[in-house]
Scaffold this active site. Structure first.
Site, PDB file in Angstrom:
ATOM      1  CG  ASP A 241      -0.420  -0.374   2.508  1.00 36.46           C
ATOM      2  OD1 ASP A 241       0.824  -0.379   2.659  1.00 36.46           O
ATOM      3  OD2 ASP A 241      -1.213  -0.671   3.421  1.00 36.46           O
ATOM      4  CB  THR A 242       3.901   2.377   1.804  1.00 39.73           C
ATOM      5  OG1 THR A 242       3.283   2.026   3.038  1.00 39.73           O
ATOM      6  CG2 THR A 242       4.616   3.705   1.966  1.00 39.73           C
TER       7      THR A 242
END
Length: 468
Positions: A241-242
């Protein structure tokens, strides 16, 4: 439905919730539509903290059916999740054991077991990844030590987003940015460090081929196609997700400073080469993989997990915005170390914050407003320290901070961050992870030319709030 519009579906699953975001381009701007949202969270099962991956996959398919009902059929779909966690499959493709969550206690003491085989300094020099006791490398040591029969039975290891892509398409592959978080990838070869894996006694054959963000791995499996009512490509985004959130930082600078703010605060910059030096290790900085083989040179900071926990414990019906506003009216001066392991998975976050203040001889916060104020102020101070560390390591002088993700809405924290660091904060977009996810799909489809154009598109598509 306009047949000339191309829709792209990002399925963004976080530790507390997931969402389906449909996106398309309109007059050069990205337009988002949330079509489905569902809860997520760790559950206790068989004495372990686990993810209910069967329910998550059911929700993935439910959200896709909603796209069909709306008449918006995506040309591709991609899933992103948190890092480090994985599932094991047997020779028939069936899951072995539970999908154990990173906050489970099984990794306690496993760092020492790993260091008996490879010293900690050598491990960092080899992988460039910040030590976190829940990294895949330590989770696998827990399995080897406590449940070796599962590793013996395993034929395939898939990280969480890899598993969902496999369930969608039937294709087993491992996406690069997600894999790097586990501390088993070489920053030089951008592939599994097979020598390291063999030294640790993990079965090398279970690790799948690495693919890069934007890779089309296939189309929907027949059973999924029948259930959701359409077919489309499965295109892996930066599935950590990052990794997707950083792709969506609205900047034209190659060395921009960012905070991806959510359950965790990931603060760092992008670099072309990894820094695996002893000095980098001493600063507890990490070199996670990014889009286009850039390195996300960053620090993992505990983040809004602390606020989320306190809200659950004593927040009642209050929303995060209300808690933020109440905290801004407090003047309690106490500060805690947000990176202390005591805040990773305490029995009670509120009591842990109070105890930390008491032990350090500071004013003990009372009530949700004061506890939240201590956490927000502590995060801002932690951000300021991290900037100093990054500047000393990179030789750069940063003149702005981009905050993306759900935490970019935390107005009080943004103001505190600008005050603590002395540089302006550019907050937004909020849905950075989903935006980065669909941007990778759009690049693959040829609708965006590359990373620079994708970021320019993000800048003109979404509001940015400046705090000085």
């Amino acid at each position: 439905m306009n047949p000339t519009v191309k829709y792209y579906l990002a399925i963004d699953i976080g530790a507390s919730s997931g969402r389906h975001i449909l996106a398309h381009l309109e007059d050069g701007r990205m337009v988002l539509e949330e079509v489905h949202r569902f809860p997520n969270g760790m559950k206790e099962k068989d004495g372990e903290m686990v993810w209910d991956v069967d329910e998550l996959f059911a929700q993935i398919k439910l959200g896709m059916r909603k796209c069909a009902e709306l008449g918006r059929i995506p040309v591709s779909v991609g899933v992103d999740t948190w890092g480090v966690d994985f599932v094991l499959l047997d020779g028939e493709g069936k899951r072995i054991g539970n999908a154990v969550a990173y906050r489970d206690s099984r990794t306690r003491g496993m760092d020492e077991e790993v260091y008996k085989i490879i010293p900690e300094d050598e491990l960092y020099a080899r992988t460039g990844i910040q030590k976190a006791i829940f990294n895949t490398i330590y989770q696998l040591m827990a399995l080897k030590t406590k449940k070796p029969e599962q590793l013996r039975q395993a034929q395939t290891l898939l990280t969480m987003p890899d598993y969902f892509h496999y369930m969608l398409s039937g294709v087993a592959a491992t996406e690069y940015t997600e894999a790097t978080t586990g501390q088993l990838i070489s920053p030089e070869t951008k592939d599994w460090d097979r020598e390291l894996i063999e030294r640790l006694g993990y079965p090398v054959h279970i690790f799948q081929k690495i693919v890069t963000p934007g890779t089309r791995i296939g189309s929907l499996a027949e059973d999924v196609k029948a259930e959701v009512g359409f077919d489309c490509d499965v295109v892996v985004p930066a599935s950590h997700d990052t990794g997707s959130a950083v792709l969506a930082v609205p900047t034209d600078r190659d060395n921009a400073l960012y905070i991806s703010s959510g359950t965790w605060s990931l603060m760092g910059t992008e670099r072309r080469e990894a820094d695996c030096s002893p000095e980098s290790k001493a600063n507890n900085l990490t070199n996670e993989g990014g889009y286009d083989y850039r390195f996300r040179y960053l620090k993992n900071i505990m983040g809004l997990w602390m606020i989320q926990s306190v809200k659950k414990e004593i927040g009642g019906e209050l929303g995060f915005g209300e808690i933020c506003d109440m905290a801004s009216k407090c003047d309690i001066p106490s500060i805690v170390d947000c990176n202390d392991d005591r805040f990773l998975a305490p029995a009670n976050m509120t009591e842990e914050v109070k105890k930390a203040c008491e032990e350090s001889g500071q004013q003990v916060p009372e009530g949700i407003a004061e506890v939240a104020s201590v956490i927000y102020n502590s995060l801002a101070k932690c951000y300021a320290r991290t900037i100093a560390e990054l500047e000393s390591m990179t030789g750069e002088k940063y003149d702005r901070i981009h905050i993306v993700g759900g935490g970019s809405n935390a107005e009080y924290l943004n103001r505190l961050t600008a005050e603590a660091t002395g540089i302006p904060v550019y907050a937004g977009p909020t849905e950075a992870t989903a935006i980065g996810n669909v941007a990778a799909q759009m690049i693959t489809a040829g609708e965006l030319e590359g990373l620079r154009e994708a970021r320019a598109c993000v800048f003109r598509s979404f509001p940015i709030q400046v705090y000085e």
